[in-house]
Design a protein around this motif. Structure first.
Motif, PDB file in Angstrom:
ATOM      1  N   TYR A 196       0.823  -1.251  -0.071  1.00 42.07           N
ATOM      2  CA  TYR A 196       0.089  -0.044   0.111  1.00 42.07           C
ATOM      3  C   TYR A 196       0.976   1.267   0.132  1.00 42.07           C
ATOM      4  O   TYR A 196       1.921   1.350   0.630  1.00 42.07           O
ATOM      5  CB  TYR A 196      -1.043   0.017   1.119  1.00 42.07           C
ATOM      6  N   THR A 198       0.843   5.742  -0.857  1.00 42.24           N
ATOM      7  CA  THR A 198       0.161   6.910  -0.886  1.00 42.24           C
ATOM      8  C   THR A 198       1.313   7.961  -1.880  1.00 42.24           C
ATOM      9  O   THR A 198       2.425   8.343  -1.186  1.00 42.24           O
ATOM     10  CB  THR A 198      -0.226   7.463   0.200  1.00 42.24           C
ATOM     11  N   VAL A 204       4.119  10.671  -8.893  1.00 46.35           N
ATOM     12  CA  VAL A 204       3.954   9.590 -10.014  1.00 46.35           C
ATOM     13  C   VAL A 204       4.405  10.037 -11.549  1.00 46.35           C
ATOM     14  O   VAL A 204       5.153   9.161 -12.103  1.00 46.35           O
ATOM     15  CB  VAL A 204       2.323   9.385 -10.104  1.00 46.35           C
ATOM     16  N   VAL A 216       3.469  -3.372  -5.098  1.00 49.17           N
ATOM     17  CA  VAL A 216       2.562  -2.362  -4.936  1.00 49.17           C
ATOM     18  C   VAL A 216       1.115  -2.921  -5.392  1.00 49.17           C
ATOM     19  O   VAL A 216       1.112  -3.135  -6.705  1.00 49.17           O
ATOM     20  CB  VAL A 216       2.813  -1.350  -5.206  1.00 49.17           C
ATOM     21  N   LEU A 219      -3.065   1.624  -4.414  1.00 47.73           N
ATOM     22  CA  LEU A 219      -2.205   3.086  -4.749  1.00 47.73           C
ATOM     23  C   LEU A 219      -3.286   4.265  -4.151  1.00 47.73           C
ATOM     24  O   LEU A 219      -4.481   4.132  -4.887  1.00 47.73           O
ATOM     25  CB  LEU A 219      -1.707   3.152  -6.055  1.00 47.73           C
ATOM     26  N   VAL A 236       0.614   5.025 -14.406  1.00 52.16           N
ATOM     27  CA  VAL A 236       0.222   4.151 -13.403  1.00 52.16           C
ATOM     28  C   VAL A 236       0.389   2.701 -13.626  1.00 52.16           C
ATOM     29  O   VAL A 236       1.105   1.875 -12.919  1.00 52.16           O
ATOM     30  CB  VAL A 236      -1.036   4.626 -12.793  1.00 52.16           C
ATOM     31  N   PHE A 240       3.250   0.275 -11.956  1.00 44.61           N
ATOM     32  CA  PHE A 240       2.418  -0.678 -10.788  1.00 44.61           C
ATOM     33  C   PHE A 240       1.823  -1.779 -11.682  1.00 44.61           C
ATOM     34  O   PHE A 240       0.734  -1.722 -11.825  1.00 44.61           O
ATOM     35  CB  PHE A 240       1.787   0.059  -9.740  1.00 44.61           C
ATOM     36  N   LEU A 243      -1.086  -3.408  -9.798  1.00 49.55           N
ATOM     37  CA  LEU A 243      -1.923  -2.830  -9.255  1.00 49.55           C
ATOM     38  C   LEU A 243      -3.349  -3.410  -9.226  1.00 49.55           C
ATOM     39  O   LEU A 243      -3.969  -3.845 -10.271  1.00 49.55           O
ATOM     40  CB  LEU A 243      -2.266  -1.445  -9.787  1.00 49.55           C
ATOM     41  N   LEU A 246      -7.012   1.375  -6.857  1.00 49.05           N
ATOM     42  CA  LEU A 246      -6.706   2.715  -7.208  1.00 49.05           C
ATOM     43  C   LEU A 246      -7.678   3.735  -6.535  1.00 49.05           C
ATOM     44  O   LEU A 246      -8.821   3.384  -6.617  1.00 49.05           O
ATOM     45  CB  LEU A 246      -6.686   3.096  -8.670  1.00 49.05           C
TER      46      LEU A 246
END
Length: 356
Positions: A196, A198, A204, A216, A219, A236, A240, A243, A246
């Motif tokens: 996790y 931030t 980014v 990760v 996000l 993104v 990631f 992921l 989001l």
């Protein structure tokens, strides 16, 4: 007559045979050993414990030392912490700590051992750097019935406190936020278990082209600038690859940008609006325009909500009578793969009209 005497045809003889059979079965069960809680837990493990809330296992934890250790090994502990400074916390920090304690106290009785058990501890300054024995001692003061030293897995949430954590706990850190993100981005292998994170929009967009964080899965992206384009989502997805969720925290003006072409959200998607202005009408106006754009089939079909199966949107949980709620509810009903929806207000529930 002799044949009639030797054949067990009477009810009395049938009952005697039945009792003998039952006695033989009971003797075999005693020889094999009857099932008990210890054996059931060892055999079924988390498949059995996922249906039992933590509060219902109080008697089992206190029954014996072996049961307590066995149950503790099945637990996955996720800990967040605060450092108690000598001068005392500020009013805002104290309120945040009370909220975290209340949140943990509310969720704990209903949590199962199959899922991460979320706990929050306040660590004295003299216990720095934070180690696993320190965490276990603090938790033992709150819930002494659990053998915290025997917990099967430890997960740590870290926000602006990485400097206070001992290096032996780095492999257990799964959440980073605040200033700790800079340490993680500078040396990702140091915190190889992070799931996790931030990040801000600037962070980014500033990542190198070949920068990848495969661990990760969640996000949170804070966008305090509405001037972003489809290149953001491409960035993104490239950085990631694993992921799954989001969370985009946007300005009200960013909602309109998000409705543009080229935006593709993952299966688990959350949208929240940052409060940048005290004028409620301005926020409502931007959300209303974005809701109209979301409903234009040419705009969103095959783009932003194409893959979304779980949606959370703060605007759907707000109790207001604006037209934006009706437009957003129409968008939700038109999403092709939606299976789960987050909290909605009574107004939004009426607009969704689930019975139709």
């Amino acid at each position: 007559h002799m044949a009639m005497l030797t054949t067990p045809t009477t009810a009395l003889e049938a009952n005697l045979d039945r009792e003998a059979f039952v006695g033989e079965q009971q003797q075999q069960q005693q020889q094999q050993g009857t099932p008990h809680l210890h054996g059931v837990i060892k055999l079924l493990g988390k498949h059995f414990l996922c249906y039992i809330p933590f509060a219902a296992l109080t008697g089992a934890f206190r029954s014996s030392r072996s049961i307590r250790q066995l149950l503790s090994r099945q637990m996955t502990l996720q800990v967040s912490f605060d450092i108690q400074m000598s001068k005392g916390p500020s009013k805002e920090d104290a309120e945040q700590r009370r909220w975290r304690a209340q949140y943990t106290r509310t969720r704990l009785p209903h949590s199962s051992l199959n899922s991460p058990l979320r706990m929050h501890v306040n660590v004295p300054l003299k216990e720095i750097p934070l180690t696993s024995p320190t965490i276990n001692r603090e938790l033992a003061q709150v819930i002494p019935m659990v053998s915290w030293d025997d917990c099967g897995s430890l997960r740590i949430e870290c926000c602006d406190d990485l400097d206070f954590v001992d290096a032996s706990l780095y492999p257990h850190i799964v959440t980073v936020a605040g200033s700790d993100v800079l340490h993680y981005l500078h040396n990702p292998p140091l915190l190889s278990a992070v799931e996790y994170i931030t990040l801000s929009l600037t962070q980014v967009l500033g990542l190198p082209a070949d920068f990848v964080l495969p661990s990760v899965q969640w996000l949170k992206l804070i966008c305090r600038d509405s001037a972003f384009s489809e290149g953001l989502m491409q960035k993104v997805n490239a950085a990631f690859p694993s992921l799954r969720r989001l969370h985009m925290a946007l300005l009200p003006t960013g909602m309109v940008t998000l409705a543009g072409p080229g935006m593709v959200a993952p299966e688990d998607f959350k949208i929240s609006v940052l409060q940048n202005t005290p004028l409620e009408d301005e926020r409502e106006a931007h959300v209303f325009v974005a809701a109209h754009l979301f409903n234009i089939r040419v705009t969103w079909n095959g783009y932003l909500f194409r893959n979304v199966k779980r949606l959370q949107m703060d605007e759907l949980s707000r109790n207001n009578d604006g037209l934006a709620v009706e437009q957003l509810s129409g968008m939700v009903k038109s999403m092709p793969h939606l299976k789960r929806l987050g909290t909605v207000s009574a107004r939004a529930l009426l607009a969704l009209d689930l019975a139709s």
